[in-house]
Design a protein around this motif. Structure first.
Motif, PDB file in Angstrom:
ATOM      1  N   GLU A 193      -9.971 -32.620  51.091  1.00 19.46           N
ATOM      2  CA  GLU A 193      -9.529 -31.889  52.279  1.00 19.46           C
ATOM      3  C   GLU A 193      -8.070 -31.462  52.137  1.00 19.46           C
ATOM      4  OE1 GLU A 193      -9.349 -32.378  57.151  1.00 19.46           O
ATOM      5  OE2 GLU A 193     -10.754 -33.572  55.954  1.00 19.46           O
ATOM      6  N   ASP A 194      -7.245 -32.322  51.548  1.00 17.66           N
ATOM      7  CA  ASP A 194      -5.849 -31.950  51.298  1.00 17.66           C
ATOM      8  C   ASP A 194      -5.772 -30.708  50.404  1.00 17.66           C
ATOM      9  OD1 ASP A 194      -4.921 -34.077  52.796  1.00 17.66           O
ATOM     10  OD2 ASP A 194      -4.548 -35.378  51.065  1.00 17.66           O
ATOM     11  N   ILE A 195      -6.615 -30.683  49.370  1.00 18.44           N
ATOM     12  CA  ILE A 195      -6.623 -29.540  48.450  1.00 18.44           C
ATOM     13  C   ILE A 195      -7.097 -28.279  49.171  1.00 18.44           C
ATOM     14  CG2 ILE A 195      -7.650 -28.590  46.346  1.00 18.44           C
ATOM     15  CD1 ILE A 195      -7.888 -31.511  45.337  1.00 18.44           C
ATOM     16  N   LEU A 196      -8.123 -28.411  50.008  1.00 15.44           N
ATOM     17  CA  LEU A 196      -8.639 -27.257  50.739  1.00 15.44           C
ATOM     18  C   LEU A 196      -7.585 -26.688  51.690  1.00 15.44           C
ATOM     19  CD1 LEU A 196     -12.223 -28.594  51.529  1.00 15.44           C
ATOM     20  CD2 LEU A 196     -11.648 -26.708  49.989  1.00 15.44           C
ATOM     21  N   ARG A 197      -6.840 -27.563  52.342  1.00 13.35           N
ATOM     22  CA  ARG A 197      -5.772 -27.099  53.241  1.00 13.35           C
ATOM     23  C   ARG A 197      -4.665 -26.403  52.453  1.00 13.35           C
ATOM     24  NH1 ARG A 197      -5.808 -29.078  58.438  1.00 13.35           N
ATOM     25  NH2 ARG A 197      -7.338 -30.716  58.892  1.00 13.35           N
ATOM     26  N   ALA A 198      -4.331 -26.958  51.292  1.00 12.82           N
ATOM     27  CA  ALA A 198      -3.303 -26.337  50.454  1.00 12.82           C
ATOM     28  C   ALA A 198      -3.777 -24.981  49.941  1.00 12.82           C
ATOM     29  CB  ALA A 198      -2.958 -27.259  49.292  1.00 12.82           C
ATOM     30  N   ALA A 199      -5.056 -24.897  49.585  1.00 13.55           N
ATOM     31  CA  ALA A 199      -5.620 -23.624  49.116  1.00 13.55           C
ATOM     32  C   ALA A 199      -5.584 -22.588  50.231  1.00 13.55           C
ATOM     33  CB  ALA A 199      -7.052 -23.838  48.635  1.00 13.55           C
ATOM     34  N   MET A 200      -5.869 -23.019  51.455  1.00  9.45           N
ATOM     35  CA  MET A 200      -5.841 -22.105  52.592  1.00  9.45           C
ATOM     36  C   MET A 200      -4.442 -21.538  52.782  1.00  9.45           C
ATOM     37  SD  MET A 200      -7.269 -22.878  56.443  1.00  9.45           S
ATOM     38  CE  MET A 200      -8.796 -23.488  55.740  1.00  9.45           C
ATOM     39  N   SER A 201      -3.440 -22.403  52.644  1.00 10.30           N
ATOM     40  CA  SER A 201      -2.059 -21.952  52.787  1.00 10.30           C
ATOM     41  C   SER A 201      -1.662 -21.014  51.650  1.00 10.30           C
ATOM     42  CB  SER A 201      -1.130 -23.172  52.806  1.00 10.30           C
ATOM     43  OG  SER A 201       0.225 -22.777  52.783  1.00 10.30           O
ATOM     44  N   THR A 202      -2.002 -21.385  50.428  1.00 10.49           N
ATOM     45  CA  THR A 202      -1.602 -20.592  49.261  1.00 10.49           C
ATOM     46  C   THR A 202      -2.302 -19.247  49.223  1.00 10.49           C
ATOM     47  OG1 THR A 202      -1.146 -22.583  47.966  1.00 10.49           O
ATOM     48  CG2 THR A 202      -1.536 -20.553  46.736  1.00 10.49           C
ATOM     49  N   PHE A 203      -3.627 -19.243  49.395  1.00  8.31           N
ATOM     50  CA  PHE A 203      -4.365 -17.986  49.353  1.00  8.31           C
ATOM     51  C   PHE A 203      -3.999 -17.104  50.544  1.00  8.31           C
ATOM     52  CE2 PHE A 203      -7.939 -20.359  46.947  1.00  8.31           C
ATOM     53  CZ  PHE A 203      -7.275 -20.160  45.748  1.00  8.31           C
ATOM     54  N   GLY A 204      -3.630 -17.737  51.675  1.00  5.65           N
ATOM     55  CA  GLY A 204      -3.265 -16.967  52.851  1.00  5.65           C
ATOM     56  C   GLY A 204      -1.941 -16.246  52.694  1.00  5.65           C
TER      57      GLY A 204
ATOM     58  N   ASP B 124     -13.417  -4.920  43.485  1.00  5.30           N
ATOM     59  CA  ASP B 124     -14.489  -5.191  42.518  1.00  5.30           C
ATOM     60  C   ASP B 124     -14.421  -6.623  42.006  1.00  5.30           C
ATOM     61  OD1 ASP B 124     -15.301  -2.598  42.778  1.00  5.30           O
ATOM     62  OD2 ASP B 124     -14.259  -1.880  40.976  1.00  5.30           O
ATOM     63  N   ASP B 125     -15.599  -7.249  41.909  1.00  6.77           N
ATOM     64  CA  ASP B 125     -15.750  -8.564  41.298  1.00  6.77           C
ATOM     65  C   ASP B 125     -14.979  -9.670  42.010  1.00  6.77           C
ATOM     66  OD1 ASP B 125     -17.364  -7.434  39.278  1.00  6.77           O
ATOM     67  OD2 ASP B 125     -15.584  -6.871  38.130  1.00  6.77           O
ATOM     68  N   HIS B 126     -14.642  -9.484  43.257  1.00  8.50           N
ATOM     69  CA  HIS B 126     -13.956 -10.555  43.983  1.00  8.50           C
ATOM     70  C   HIS B 126     -14.957 -11.687  44.248  1.00  8.50           C
ATOM     71  CE1 HIS B 126     -11.761 -12.730  47.108  1.00  8.50           C
ATOM     72  NE2 HIS B 126     -10.679 -12.076  46.720  1.00  8.50           N
ATOM     73  N   PRO B 127     -14.581 -12.941  43.998  1.00  8.57           N
ATOM     74  CA  PRO B 127     -15.539 -14.043  44.136  1.00  8.57           C
ATOM     75  C   PRO B 127     -16.022 -14.287  45.560  1.00  8.57           C
ATOM     76  CG  PRO B 127     -13.325 -14.878  43.718  1.00  8.57           C
ATOM     77  CD  PRO B 127     -13.280 -13.403  43.466  1.00  8.57           C
TER      78      PRO B 127
ATOM     79  N   SER C 259     -10.368 -11.511  53.433  1.00  6.24           N
ATOM     80  CA  SER C 259     -11.413 -10.541  53.790  1.00  6.24           C
ATOM     81  C   SER C 259     -11.039  -9.152  53.273  1.00  6.24           C
ATOM     82  CB  SER C 259     -11.636 -10.518  55.309  1.00  6.24           C
ATOM     83  OG  SER C 259     -10.458 -10.158  55.996  1.00  6.24           O
ATOM     84  N   ALA C 260      -9.746  -8.807  53.327  1.00  5.99           N
ATOM     85  CA  ALA C 260      -9.310  -7.526  52.775  1.00  5.99           C
ATOM     86  C   ALA C 260      -9.447  -7.517  51.259  1.00  5.99           C
ATOM     87  CB  ALA C 260      -7.867  -7.239  53.190  1.00  5.99           C
ATOM     88  N   ASP C 261      -9.044  -8.608  50.608  1.00  7.92           N
ATOM     89  CA  ASP C 261      -9.162  -8.713  49.150  1.00  7.92           C
ATOM     90  C   ASP C 261     -10.609  -8.588  48.689  1.00  7.92           C
ATOM     91  OD1 ASP C 261      -6.486  -9.030  48.718  1.00  7.92           O
ATOM     92  OD2 ASP C 261      -6.560 -11.183  48.311  1.00  7.92           O
TER      93      ASP C 261
ATOM     94  N   GLY D 216      -2.535 -14.407  48.568  1.00  7.76           N
ATOM     95  CA  GLY D 216      -3.777 -13.765  48.149  1.00  7.76           C
ATOM     96  C   GLY D 216      -4.470 -14.604  47.085  1.00  7.76           C
ATOM     97  N   TYR D 217      -5.716 -14.255  46.805  1.00  2.44           N
ATOM     98  CA  TYR D 217      -6.487 -15.053  45.849  1.00  2.44           C
ATOM     99  C   TYR D 217      -5.983 -14.878  44.419  1.00  2.44           C
ATOM    100  CZ  TYR D 217     -10.277 -16.553  42.840  1.00  2.44           C
ATOM    101  OH  TYR D 217     -10.992 -17.155  41.844  1.00  2.44           O
ATOM    102  N   LYS D 218      -5.730 -13.650  44.021  1.00  2.53           N
ATOM    103  CA  LYS D 218      -5.337 -13.391  42.632  1.00  2.53           C
ATOM    104  C   LYS D 218      -3.958 -13.961  42.312  1.00  2.53           C
ATOM    105  CE  LYS D 218      -8.190  -9.274  41.917  1.00  2.53           C
ATOM    106  NZ  LYS D 218      -8.198  -7.825  41.585  1.00  2.53           N
TER     107      LYS D 218
END
Length: 215
Positions: free
Chosen positions: A21-32, A123-126, A117-119, A35-37
């Motif tokens: 859960e800690d990793i998921l929260r950190a991912a939410m912050s980082t990707f937010g 093409d090929d976005h996971p 959602s915009a990202d 962006g994913y890339k």
């Protein structure tokens, strides 16, 4: 007092769940924010005091982490509901307004959704299939709710219902972007309620309502 095998087994599982859960929260912050890339696993790992390899141990790949993060977001979005599922009929539209009100208190989650959602249209976005499926399901839920509002003997026009379902989602997402850019200028909850009410009225205005749903 000796610790039982069951207790010893339970503790690592709980620690693993908390770590994920800690990793998921950190991912939410980082990707937010990035962006994913541009958001890296190394940055996520650093936020939770782990190594890049440690994050991969829990999720396998960056793509898998993204998908599980989106699933985590969806679970937290309905965890306050009795059956952890969005309701039907007029209650669905009330739930959407409540969600907008809750979102105004959690800008990080809203930012993550808006960016990803915009990202996802690239093409090929996971996450492309995730968002495609999410919008398909939500449009279906809203269409069904609009039909539930009306008396079966006086159903709404199908084309208008389809347009209304897409419009409700478009308005909510668009308002979120405006609010993120200028929160002082946009009252997210009020504007969402206003727009949803307008779309609902346009779609079923003049139709006989089910008695149990009159308001």
């Amino acid at each position: 007092m000796a610790t039982s095998g069951t207790q010893r087994a339970k503790k690592p599982r709980e620690e693993t769940a908390r770590r994920r859960e800690d990793i998921l929260r950190a991912a939410m912050s980082t990707f937010g924010t990035r962006g994913y890339k541009n958001g890296s696993l190394a940055e996520i790992a650093d936020q939770v005091g782990m190594t890049h390899a440690g994050v991969l141990h829990h999720f396998g790949s960056k793509d898998q982490l993204l998908l599980e993060m989106l699933d985590y977001r969806d679970r937290t979005d309905v965890e306050h509901l009795a059956d952890q599922h969005i309701p039907g009929g007029l209650d669905l539209f009330r739930h959407l307004v409540t969600t907008a009100r809750r979102n105004a208190e959690r800008p990080g989650i809203v930012q993550t959704f808006a960016v990803l959602s915009a990202d996802s249209v690239t093409d090929d976005h996971p996450a492309k299939e995730y968002f495609r499926g999410r919008y398909t399901q939500l449009r279906s839920d809203i269409r069904e709710a609009l039909h539930e509002v009306c008396d079966p003997d006086d159903p709404p026009d199908d084309a208008m219902v389809d347009a209304a379902a897409a419009a409700v989602l478009a308005v909510m997402d668009g308002l979120q972007v405006q609010w993120l850019l200028d929160p002082e200028a946009v009252d997210l909850a009020y504007a969402s309620a206003f727009a949803i009410e307008a779309v609902l009225t346009a779609a079923v205005g003049g139709r006989r309502r089910r008695r149990m749903l009159e308001y």
